[in-house]
Scaffold this active site. Structure first.
Site, short mmCIF file in Angstrom:
data_model
loop_
_atom_site.label_atom_id
_atom_site.label_comp_id
_atom_site.label_asym_id
_atom_site.label_seq_id
_atom_site.Cartn_x
_atom_site.Cartn_y
_atom_site.Cartn_z
CG ASP A 40 -90.02 -6.33 -3.05
OD1 ASP A 40 -89.88 -5.27 -2.39
OD2 ASP A 40 -89.11 -7.17 -3.13
CG ASP B 150 -88.83 -5.84 6.52
OD1 ASP B 150 -89.54 -6.02 7.52
OD2 ASP B 150 -87.68 -6.31 6.41
P1 IMP Z 1 -87.19 -2.31 3.83
O1 IMP Z 1 -86.22 -1.27 3.32
O2 IMP Z 1 -86.69 -2.97 5.06
O3 IMP Z 1 -88.60 -1.78 3.97
O4 IMP Z 1 -87.25 -3.49 2.80
C1 IMP Z 1 -86.97 -3.27 1.52
C2 IMP Z 1 -86.50 -4.45 0.75
O5 IMP Z 1 -86.05 -5.55 1.54
C3 IMP Z 1 -87.64 -4.98 -0.05
O6 IMP Z 1 -87.81 -4.24 -1.24
C4 IMP Z 1 -87.19 -6.39 -0.30
O7 IMP Z 1 -86.35 -6.44 -1.43
C5 IMP Z 1 -86.40 -6.74 0.93
N1 IMP Z 1 -87.24 -7.53 1.87
C6 IMP Z 1 -87.79 -7.14 3.03
N2 IMP Z 1 -88.48 -8.12 3.61
C7 IMP Z 1 -88.39 -9.18 2.78
C8 IMP Z 1 -88.92 -10.51 2.82
O8 IMP Z 1 -89.65 -10.94 3.72
N3 IMP Z 1 -88.59 -11.31 1.78
C9 IMP Z 1 -87.81 -10.90 0.75
N4 IMP Z 1 -87.30 -9.66 0.66
C10 IMP Z 1 -87.59 -8.81 1.68
#
Ligand code: IMP
Ligand code: MG
Length: 184
Positions: free
Chosen positions: A108, A111
């Protein structure tokens, strides 16, 4: 009734709408066309990261007229409110043999990068597909904890917490048809 409920929800809990249904739909047409062209004649397996990419996956894949295979992987990122702790957990043991496949990971949102980086590491080390690429609906413009980028990006966004179209805040809002910014 439903519209009224959504209106109330938006007014109370969302700061603003970022991408409406039609905008998402238009962008998915372009993204799907790009992916379709790139994987022409290749044995493609799409691995969708649950739960966040569920709605994105369903809408995107129906626009890709290729004989692809689909598998899902449930991944949990551990959160402290809206901030990731960097802890990522998944069980890839149920996935099929991918050595003769071109694999496209679908998530999705990119981040911190922890999730995608952990998945790419695992897939490179254990599944050894012919090729490995990733596609995210949203990419936050920010410095990442892990140096990773996605090969296909739906929309670039600012570093804000967004919900809807599969994305949640504490498991709420996944069923919104649009993407909005949560009030801070
Ligand atoms: P990362 O591992 O920090 O890159 O983020 C991975 C997961 O965090 C994503 O697959 C989302 O499920 C969740 N996530 C990160 N940012 C957001 C946001 O702004 N809204 C909702 N879910 C988020
Ligand atoms: Mg989440």
């Amino acid at each position: 009734m439903l519209l009224r409920l959504l209106d109330e929800l938006m007014e109370d809990e969302l700061e603003r709408i970022l991408f409406r249904e039609e905008q998402i739909s238009e962008r998915l047409d372009q993204l799907a066309a790009e992916i379709t062209a790139d994987y022409q004649g290749k044995d493609l397996t799409v691995i969708a990261v649950l739960n966040g990419s569920l709605i994105f996956m369903a809408d995107l894949l129906r626009r890709i007229p290729l004989p692809l295979q689909l598998d899902c992987l449930r991944v949990r990122s551990y959160y402290d409110g809206k901030v990731t702790t960097g802890k990522v957990a998944f069980d890839a043991s149920t996935l099929p043999d991918l050595r003769s496949r071109h694999v496209l990971l679908l998530d999705d949102i990119l981040d911190s990068g922890h999730t995608l980086a952990a998945l790419v590491d695992e897939f490179r080390a254990h599944f050894k597909p012919i090729s490995l690429k990733s596609c995210v609906l949203l990419r936050k413009n920010k410095a990442r904890a892990r140096p990773i980028e996605a090969d296909y990006v739906g929309f670039n966004i600012a570093d804000e917490f967004v919900v809807g179209y599969g994305l949640d805040y504490q498991e709420h809002y996944r069923n919104l048809a649009f993407i909005g910014v949560l009030k801070s």
